[in-house]
Design a protein around this motif. Structure first.
Motif, PDB file in Angstrom:
ATOM      1  N   SER A  63     -13.928  59.859  52.565  1.00  0.00           N
ATOM      2  CA  SER A  63     -14.889  59.750  53.671  1.00  0.00           C
ATOM      3  C   SER A  63     -15.879  60.909  53.665  1.00  0.00           C
ATOM      4  O   SER A  63     -17.039  60.749  54.057  1.00  0.00           O
ATOM      5  CB  SER A  63     -14.147  59.685  55.011  1.00  0.00           C
ATOM      6  N   LEU A  64     -15.437  62.078  53.180  1.00  0.00           N
ATOM      7  CA  LEU A  64     -16.347  63.222  53.044  1.00  0.00           C
ATOM      8  C   LEU A  64     -17.396  62.971  51.972  1.00  0.00           C
ATOM      9  O   LEU A  64     -18.557  63.370  52.128  1.00  0.00           O
ATOM     10  CB  LEU A  64     -15.551  64.483  52.702  1.00  0.00           C
ATOM     11  N   ILE A  65     -17.002  62.323  50.877  1.00  0.00           N
ATOM     12  CA  ILE A  65     -17.971  61.993  49.829  1.00  0.00           C
ATOM     13  C   ILE A  65     -19.047  61.064  50.389  1.00  0.00           C
ATOM     14  O   ILE A  65     -20.241  61.234  50.132  1.00  0.00           O
ATOM     15  CB  ILE A  65     -17.265  61.344  48.621  1.00  0.00           C
ATOM     16  N   GLY A  66     -18.610  60.069  51.186  1.00  0.00           N
ATOM     17  CA  GLY A  66     -19.576  59.180  51.826  1.00  0.00           C
ATOM     18  C   GLY A  66     -20.539  59.936  52.719  1.00  0.00           C
ATOM     19  O   GLY A  66     -21.748  59.684  52.713  1.00  0.00           O
ATOM     20  N   PHE A  67     -19.990  60.901  53.486  1.00  0.00           N
ATOM     21  CA  PHE A  67     -20.853  61.708  54.356  1.00  0.00           C
ATOM     22  C   PHE A  67     -21.763  62.606  53.535  1.00  0.00           C
ATOM     23  O   PHE A  67     -22.945  62.781  53.868  1.00  0.00           O
ATOM     24  CB  PHE A  67     -19.995  62.559  55.292  1.00  0.00           C
ATOM     25  N   PHE A  68     -21.242  63.190  52.455  1.00  0.00           N
ATOM     26  CA  PHE A  68     -22.016  64.113  51.624  1.00  0.00           C
ATOM     27  C   PHE A  68     -23.275  63.452  51.071  1.00  0.00           C
ATOM     28  O   PHE A  68     -24.324  64.105  50.938  1.00  0.00           O
ATOM     29  CB  PHE A  68     -21.147  64.622  50.476  1.00  0.00           C
ATOM     30  N   ILE A  69     -23.198  62.177  50.759  1.00  0.00           N
ATOM     31  CA  ILE A  69     -24.365  61.463  50.234  1.00  0.00           C
ATOM     32  C   ILE A  69     -25.520  61.506  51.235  1.00  0.00           C
ATOM     33  O   ILE A  69     -26.693  61.591  50.846  1.00  0.00           O
ATOM     34  CB  ILE A  69     -23.974  60.012  49.878  1.00  0.00           C
ATOM     35  N   PHE A  70     -25.209  61.496  52.521  1.00  0.00           N
ATOM     36  CA  PHE A  70     -26.244  61.587  53.551  1.00  0.00           C
ATOM     37  C   PHE A  70     -26.542  63.028  53.942  1.00  0.00           C
ATOM     38  O   PHE A  70     -27.600  63.316  54.503  1.00  0.00           O
ATOM     39  CB  PHE A  70     -25.810  60.812  54.806  1.00  0.00           C
ATOM     40  N   ASN A  71     -25.602  63.940  53.652  1.00  0.00           N
ATOM     41  CA  ASN A  71     -25.715  65.329  54.091  1.00  0.00           C
ATOM     42  C   ASN A  71     -26.328  66.246  53.048  1.00  0.00           C
ATOM     43  O   ASN A  71     -26.837  67.322  53.373  1.00  0.00           O
ATOM     44  CB  ASN A  71     -24.318  65.842  54.481  1.00  0.00           C
ATOM     45  N   LYS A  72     -26.310  65.825  51.770  1.00  0.00           N
ATOM     46  CA  LYS A  72     -26.907  66.655  50.724  1.00  0.00           C
ATOM     47  C   LYS A  72     -28.417  66.734  50.930  1.00  0.00           C
ATOM     48  O   LYS A  72     -29.023  65.897  51.596  1.00  0.00           O
ATOM     49  CB  LYS A  72     -26.577  66.111  49.332  1.00  0.00           C
ATOM     50  N   SER A  73     -29.014  67.754  50.334  1.00  0.00           N
ATOM     51  CA  SER A  73     -30.444  67.997  50.536  1.00  0.00           C
ATOM     52  C   SER A  73     -31.312  66.902  49.915  1.00  0.00           C
ATOM     53  O   SER A  73     -31.051  66.484  48.780  1.00  0.00           O
ATOM     54  CB  SER A  73     -30.809  69.357  49.924  1.00  0.00           C
ATOM     55  N   PRO A  74     -32.308  66.427  50.643  1.00  0.00           N
ATOM     56  CA  PRO A  74     -32.636  66.730  52.038  1.00  0.00           C
ATOM     57  C   PRO A  74     -31.748  65.953  52.994  1.00  0.00           C
ATOM     58  O   PRO A  74     -31.658  64.732  52.909  1.00  0.00           O
ATOM     59  CB  PRO A  74     -34.098  66.280  52.153  1.00  0.00           C
ATOM     60  N   SER A  75     -31.077  66.654  53.885  1.00  0.00           N
ATOM     61  CA  SER A  75     -30.062  66.058  54.743  1.00  0.00           C
ATOM     62  C   SER A  75     -30.664  65.069  55.735  1.00  0.00           C
ATOM     63  O   SER A  75     -31.666  65.352  56.383  1.00  0.00           O
ATOM     64  CB  SER A  75     -29.324  67.157  55.506  1.00  0.00           C
ATOM     65  N   LYS A  76     -29.995  63.922  55.832  1.00  0.00           N
ATOM     66  CA  LYS A  76     -30.387  62.919  56.825  1.00  0.00           C
ATOM     67  C   LYS A  76     -29.571  63.062  58.102  1.00  0.00           C
ATOM     68  O   LYS A  76     -29.945  62.526  59.147  1.00  0.00           O
ATOM     69  CB  LYS A  76     -30.214  61.513  56.250  1.00  0.00           C
TER      70      LYS A  76
ATOM     71  N   PRO B  50     -11.960  53.938  52.433  1.00  0.00           N
ATOM     72  CA  PRO B  50     -12.570  54.952  53.321  1.00  0.00           C
ATOM     73  C   PRO B  50     -13.935  55.421  52.842  1.00  0.00           C
ATOM     74  O   PRO B  50     -14.800  55.740  53.664  1.00  0.00           O
ATOM     75  CB  PRO B  50     -11.551  56.096  53.315  1.00  0.00           C
ATOM     76  N   LEU B  51     -14.157  55.449  51.530  1.00  0.00           N
ATOM     77  CA  LEU B  51     -15.481  55.812  51.018  1.00  0.00           C
ATOM     78  C   LEU B  51     -16.525  54.795  51.458  1.00  0.00           C
ATOM     79  O   LEU B  51     -17.595  55.161  51.974  1.00  0.00           O
ATOM     80  CB  LEU B  51     -15.434  55.890  49.489  1.00  0.00           C
ATOM     81  N   LEU B  52     -16.221  53.509  51.276  1.00  0.00           N
ATOM     82  CA  LEU B  52     -17.161  52.457  51.672  1.00  0.00           C
ATOM     83  C   LEU B  52     -17.363  52.441  53.183  1.00  0.00           C
ATOM     84  O   LEU B  52     -18.495  52.258  53.661  1.00  0.00           O
ATOM     85  CB  LEU B  52     -16.654  51.094  51.188  1.00  0.00           C
ATOM     86  N   CYS B  53     -16.282  52.640  53.928  1.00  0.00           N
ATOM     87  CA  CYS B  53     -16.399  52.683  55.397  1.00  0.00           C
ATOM     88  C   CYS B  53     -17.318  53.810  55.835  1.00  0.00           C
ATOM     89  O   CYS B  53     -18.171  53.629  56.724  1.00  0.00           O
ATOM     90  CB  CYS B  53     -15.019  52.861  56.030  1.00  0.00           C
ATOM     91  N   SER B  54     -17.163  54.980  55.219  1.00  0.00           N
ATOM     92  CA  SER B  54     -17.998  56.127  55.564  1.00  0.00           C
ATOM     93  C   SER B  54     -19.462  55.834  55.269  1.00  0.00           C
ATOM     94  O   SER B  54     -20.345  56.076  56.108  1.00  0.00           O
ATOM     95  CB  SER B  54     -17.527  57.359  54.786  1.00  0.00           C
ATOM     96  N   LEU B  55     -19.735  55.307  54.084  1.00  0.00           N
ATOM     97  CA  LEU B  55     -21.115  54.994  53.700  1.00  0.00           C
ATOM     98  C   LEU B  55     -21.735  53.954  54.634  1.00  0.00           C
ATOM     99  O   LEU B  55     -22.866  54.126  55.114  1.00  0.00           O
ATOM    100  CB  LEU B  55     -21.156  54.476  52.260  1.00  0.00           C
ATOM    101  N   ILE B  56     -21.000  52.891  54.888  1.00  0.00           N
ATOM    102  CA  ILE B  56     -21.533  51.794  55.696  1.00  0.00           C
ATOM    103  C   ILE B  56     -21.737  52.223  57.142  1.00  0.00           C
ATOM    104  O   ILE B  56     -22.789  51.963  57.747  1.00  0.00           O
ATOM    105  CB  ILE B  56     -20.600  50.566  55.613  1.00  0.00           C
TER     106      ILE B  56
END
Length: 327
Positions: A171-184, A8-14
């Protein structure tokens, strides 16, 4: 562990990486007087970790989170095209009533209490359900704050309630990588209502009341901020149902704290509370809790933009006056 976390981590990131251009075209959050960001940013990214989480709930035969689907659906619609407050609240109220009524915790309370006491508790829990969903939504205003906080919260839920929640963490960790500052990308209403709803539902469907109470306590930094702000606005005779930017996390940002610094304060506070309540003696947990409380009082007193000044600045905003008919 690979199936429940790595995949789920890889799925979220990809998925987020591949669909980010689509989100930029379809759902853009344009800054207004409430915003803490300055450039238009794609939103509704919570659709990704919500979908992955539900796929794993189905695979792992964990079906009670599916009660939340109507709330999630109307939140997704609201991200794309605004829905009336009445429609959103009505949906939340109906689903909250069903979830609480069907929960094992309420059935335990019903069996142990006089009927009128049980009904009062029922109404209180429904109100708590609605409060948590909306408070989480209110707190989703800085990069990484809510997503990072719920990584910690659901990590402990996956440890002490069920490993079915491990894919939520991944899946939240995958999202957090894009959501942390500066958020994409932002999670949008679909993400915040899913997290808030799943959080309170997981506590209600856990038969161990002590564990549920502990898991509720660790979210105090996230939930007390909007509660205290609501009380302060009521005392100040402000319209409490009108949008604003007077939460402590927003006033810290207004005072010059970066998105990352504010988010880190809340995330670390939740982590400290969680570690202390599950690993230390009661008196040690009380000491840690008091230290966390003192930290927030210290930040409020010496660093955050004062509530009165932030209120004055808000009400002087032309955009606020226009949107709320203050002329």
């Amino acid at each position: 562990m690979i199936n429940l976390f790595i995949i789920p981590l890889l799925c979220s990131l990809i998925i987020i990486g591949l669909t980010l251009p689509c989100f930029r075209k379809l759902v853009i959050d344009t800054p207004d007087f409430r915003s803490s960001h300055k450039i238009p940013t794609p939103t509704a990214g919570g659709l990704v970790f919500t979908t992955i989480s539900y796929l794993y709930f189905y695979i792992n035969d964990t079906f009670y989170p599916f009660y939340l689907l109507p709330i999630i659906a109307i939140s997704l619609i609201d991200d794309y095209r605004k829905v009336s407050s009445l429609a959103r609240f009505s949906t939340q109220l109906i689903i909250a009533s069903i979830v609480v009524h069907q929960s094992p915790l309420y059935k335990i309370i019903l069996s142990l209490s006089p009927i009128y006491i049980a009904y009062l508790i029922y109404l209180f829990i429904v109100l708590l359900f609605l409060t948590i969903i909306n408070y989480v939504n209110f707190m989703d205003g800085l990069d990484g704050l809510v997503s990072g906080s719920f990584i910690i919260i659901f990590l402990f839920i996956s440890i002490f309630i069920s490993t079915s929640f491990t894919p939520v963490v991944a899946s939240l960790i995958g999202f957090f990588i894009f959501n942390k500052s500066p958020s994409k990308i932002f999670m949008g209403d679909i993400g915040s209502t899913f997290l808030g709803g799943l959080y309170i539902t997981s506590l209600l469907y856990n038969a161990n009341l002590i564990i549920s109470l502990k898991l509720l306590i660790i979210s105090a930094p996230l939930l007390l901020d909007p509660f205290v702000t609501l009380i302060r606005r009521f005392i100040a005779n402000q319209p409490i149902f009108k949008p604003h930017k007077l939460h402590l996390y927003q006033r810290l940002h207004q005072a010059g704290f970066s998105h990352s610094k504010v988010a880190s304060i809340y995330i670390i506070s939740i982590l400290l509370l969680a570690l202390s309540i599950f690993t230390l003696q009661l008196h040690q947990f009380i000491i840690i809790s008091l230290l966390v409380l003192l930290l927030f009082l210290f930040l409020e007193k010496f660093y955050a933009t004062p509530f009165t000044i932030a209120s004055s600045n808000l009400y002087k905003s032309n955009e606020f006056r226009k949107q709320n008919s203050y002329d």
